[in-house]
Every structure is written in C-alpha cells, then in structure tokens.
Design a protein around this motif. Sequence first.
Motif, PDB file in Angstrom:
ATOM      1  N   LEU A   1      12.731   2.660  -4.294  1.00  0.00           N
ATOM      2  CA  LEU A   1      11.727   3.231  -3.379  1.00  0.00           C
ATOM      3  C   LEU A   1      12.392   3.870  -2.167  1.00  0.00           C
ATOM      4  O   LEU A   1      12.030   4.972  -1.753  1.00  0.00           O
ATOM      5  CB  LEU A   1      10.766   2.147  -2.897  1.00  0.00           C
ATOM      6  CG  LEU A   1       9.544   1.861  -3.728  1.00  0.00           C
ATOM      7  CD1 LEU A   1       8.742   0.746  -3.079  1.00  0.00           C
ATOM      8  CD2 LEU A   1       8.684   3.079  -3.880  1.00  0.00           C
ATOM      9  N   ILE A   2      13.349   3.165  -1.598  1.00  0.00           N
ATOM     10  CA  ILE A   2      14.045   3.694  -0.420  1.00  0.00           C
ATOM     11  C   ILE A   2      14.731   5.014  -0.754  1.00  0.00           C
ATOM     12  O   ILE A   2      14.606   5.994  -0.013  1.00  0.00           O
ATOM     13  CB  ILE A   2      15.057   2.658   0.122  1.00  0.00           C
ATOM     14  CG1 ILE A   2      14.303   1.463   0.719  1.00  0.00           C
ATOM     15  CG2 ILE A   2      15.981   3.286   1.160  1.00  0.00           C
ATOM     16  CD1 ILE A   2      15.185   0.281   1.043  1.00  0.00           C
TER      17      ILE A   2
ATOM     18  N   ARG B   1       1.679  11.091   1.068  1.00  0.00           N
ATOM     19  CA  ARG B   1       2.977  10.439   0.893  1.00  0.00           C
ATOM     20  C   ARG B   1       2.995   9.093   1.610  1.00  0.00           C
ATOM     21  O   ARG B   1       3.460   8.088   1.073  1.00  0.00           O
ATOM     22  CB  ARG B   1       4.077  11.344   1.430  1.00  0.00           C
ATOM     23  CG  ARG B   1       5.463  10.758   1.316  1.00  0.00           C
ATOM     24  CD  ARG B   1       6.510  11.747   1.826  1.00  0.00           C
ATOM     25  NE  ARG B   1       7.796  11.137   1.824  1.00  0.00           N
ATOM     26  CZ  ARG B   1       8.337  10.507   2.874  1.00  0.00           C
ATOM     27  NH1 ARG B   1       7.686  10.430   4.005  1.00  0.00           N
ATOM     28  NH2 ARG B   1       9.521   9.969   2.793  1.00  0.00           N
ATOM     29  N   ASP B   2       2.457   9.051   2.850  1.00  0.00           N
ATOM     30  CA  ASP B   2       2.415   7.804   3.604  1.00  0.00           C
ATOM     31  C   ASP B   2       1.502   6.782   2.935  1.00  0.00           C
ATOM     32  O   ASP B   2       1.808   5.590   2.911  1.00  0.00           O
ATOM     33  CB  ASP B   2       1.942   8.059   5.040  1.00  0.00           C
ATOM     34  CG  ASP B   2       2.940   8.882   5.836  1.00  0.00           C
ATOM     35  OD1 ASP B   2       4.128   8.893   5.469  1.00  0.00           O
ATOM     36  OD2 ASP B   2       2.525   9.515   6.828  1.00  0.00           O
TER      37      ASP B   2
ATOM     38  N   ASP C   1       2.878   1.138  -2.227  1.00  0.00           N
ATOM     39  CA  ASP C   1       4.079   0.573  -2.834  1.00  0.00           C
ATOM     40  C   ASP C   1       4.540  -0.677  -2.082  1.00  0.00           C
ATOM     41  O   ASP C   1       4.933  -1.676  -2.692  1.00  0.00           O
ATOM     42  CB  ASP C   1       5.204   1.609  -2.880  1.00  0.00           C
ATOM     43  CG  ASP C   1       4.930   2.725  -3.876  1.00  0.00           C
ATOM     44  OD1 ASP C   1       4.077   2.528  -4.766  1.00  0.00           O
ATOM     45  OD2 ASP C   1       5.565   3.788  -3.759  1.00  0.00           O
ATOM     46  N   LEU C   2       4.490  -0.622  -0.759  1.00  0.00           N
ATOM     47  CA  LEU C   2       4.900  -1.781   0.035  1.00  0.00           C
ATOM     48  C   LEU C   2       3.941  -2.950  -0.167  1.00  0.00           C
ATOM     49  O   LEU C   2       4.371  -4.111  -0.183  1.00  0.00           O
ATOM     50  CB  LEU C   2       4.989  -1.403   1.517  1.00  0.00           C
ATOM     51  CG  LEU C   2       6.139  -0.461   1.874  1.00  0.00           C
ATOM     52  CD1 LEU C   2       6.042  -0.028   3.324  1.00  0.00           C
ATOM     53  CD2 LEU C   2       7.490  -1.088   1.590  1.00  0.00           C
TER      54      LEU C   2
ATOM     55  N   LYS D   1       0.952   6.543  -0.236  1.00  0.00           N
ATOM     56  CA  LYS D   1       1.682   6.041  -1.400  1.00  0.00           C
ATOM     57  C   LYS D   1       2.728   5.005  -0.981  1.00  0.00           C
ATOM     58  O   LYS D   1       2.883   3.974  -1.634  1.00  0.00           O
ATOM     59  CB  LYS D   1       2.345   7.201  -2.151  1.00  0.00           C
ATOM     60  CG  LYS D   1       3.006   6.773  -3.446  1.00  0.00           C
ATOM     61  CD  LYS D   1       3.471   7.955  -4.235  1.00  0.00           C
ATOM     62  CE  LYS D   1       4.062   7.622  -5.565  1.00  0.00           C
ATOM     63  NZ  LYS D   1       4.679   6.353  -5.762  1.00  0.00           N
ATOM     64  N   VAL D   2       3.409   5.264   0.128  1.00  0.00           N
ATOM     65  CA  VAL D   2       4.399   4.304   0.626  1.00  0.00           C
ATOM     66  C   VAL D   2       3.724   2.973   0.957  1.00  0.00           C
ATOM     67  O   VAL D   2       4.216   1.902   0.593  1.00  0.00           O
ATOM     68  CB  VAL D   2       5.119   4.863   1.875  1.00  0.00           C
ATOM     69  CG1 VAL D   2       5.956   3.788   2.552  1.00  0.00           C
ATOM     70  CG2 VAL D   2       5.994   6.050   1.507  1.00  0.00           C
TER      71      VAL D   2
ATOM     72  N   LYS E   1      14.009   7.083  -3.173  1.00  0.00           N
ATOM     73  CA  LYS E   1      12.980   8.075  -3.483  1.00  0.00           C
ATOM     74  C   LYS E   1      12.413   8.687  -2.213  1.00  0.00           C
ATOM     75  O   LYS E   1      12.320   9.915  -2.080  1.00  0.00           O
ATOM     76  CB  LYS E   1      11.868   7.417  -4.298  1.00  0.00           C
ATOM     77  CG  LYS E   1      10.721   8.329  -4.631  1.00  0.00           C
ATOM     78  CD  LYS E   1       9.666   7.565  -5.415  1.00  0.00           C
ATOM     79  CE  LYS E   1       8.442   8.401  -5.634  1.00  0.00           C
ATOM     80  NZ  LYS E   1       7.390   7.645  -6.324  1.00  0.00           N
ATOM     81  N   TYR E   2      12.052   7.858  -1.235  1.00  0.00           N
ATOM     82  CA  TYR E   2      11.442   8.383  -0.013  1.00  0.00           C
ATOM     83  C   TYR E   2      12.461   9.074   0.881  1.00  0.00           C
ATOM     84  O   TYR E   2      12.125  10.005   1.588  1.00  0.00           O
ATOM     85  CB  TYR E   2      10.698   7.273   0.724  1.00  0.00           C
ATOM     86  CG  TYR E   2       9.478   6.858  -0.046  1.00  0.00           C
ATOM     87  CD1 TYR E   2       8.467   7.774  -0.347  1.00  0.00           C
ATOM     88  CD2 TYR E   2       9.333   5.574  -0.516  1.00  0.00           C
ATOM     89  CE1 TYR E   2       7.368   7.404  -1.072  1.00  0.00           C
ATOM     90  CE2 TYR E   2       8.224   5.200  -1.254  1.00  0.00           C
ATOM     91  CZ  TYR E   2       7.246   6.126  -1.532  1.00  0.00           C
ATOM     92  OH  TYR E   2       6.147   5.766  -2.262  1.00  0.00           O
TER      93      TYR E   2
END
Length: 131
Positions: free
Chosen positions: A120-121, A68-69, A75-76, A71-72, A123-124
């Motif tokens: 994104l915000i 998950r991290d 995305d960033l 993927k974040v 979603k996470y």
Amino acid sequence: MKKSNFRPSKGRPALPADERKSIIVPVKFDIDSYRQMMDKAITAGLNRSEYIRQISVKGKVVERLSPRDVKVIRDLQGIASNLNQIAKFVNAIIKGGATEDMFMRTWKEILENKVFVQNLIMKYRNEADSV
C-alpha cells in the motif's frame, strides 16, 4: 368513502421549513474575481453555491476527500480490522494454551499484513509521484 392516492407524488420530499434554504442573496463578481472564486470552488470539489455558503458562514472552505484519499482510508480500515482479528486470536492463544500450529498461523498472518501495508505504501507513493 375512503380516497385512494393512485398517483403518489414524485421526486424528493420537501424539507421542513427550518431546514429549507429559502433566502437568496445575490452576489456580483467581476470576471477576474469570479474566475478566482470558481477555481477555488473546483479545487475544493464544491459547486458555486455551496462554496459561497461555506466561505461566508464558516470563513473557510473544507475540501472534500478525493477518491484516492477515500480509498486510502478504506484500505487502512481493512488493515485495522485485520490487526484487531490477529490481536483477538493471540489473546485467545494466551488464555487457552498455545500450540505450535497456532503460533505459526498467527505469525503468517502478521507477515501477510506487513507485506500488504508495504505494498500500500509503495502504491500510494507511486500515485503521488505521478499526480
């Protein structure tokens, strides 16, 4: 006469002697300590040997990034790339004279990135609540 190697070696090549881990240190645990150590190793995402090696040498274990991290972070990085492209485009507009069409295109891209970041915000945040 030249010899040919018709059967090349299989598997991973051997590491140089200075990089090889060749010293074995036996460690004994009681059942409770072993379970506690394994729980920490699993939490850190490491196998038993790597956990013991890190904790003994560094004094602390650094957890691996969760999927998950990762993927974040990807995305960033995508967002950073988009913003960089927009900044270059705006700079080109300023230097080369701007038309109304160029401003509208840039404004549209900025709004699309804003919506993407907001999604994104959300979603996470939702994933964090469900974990």
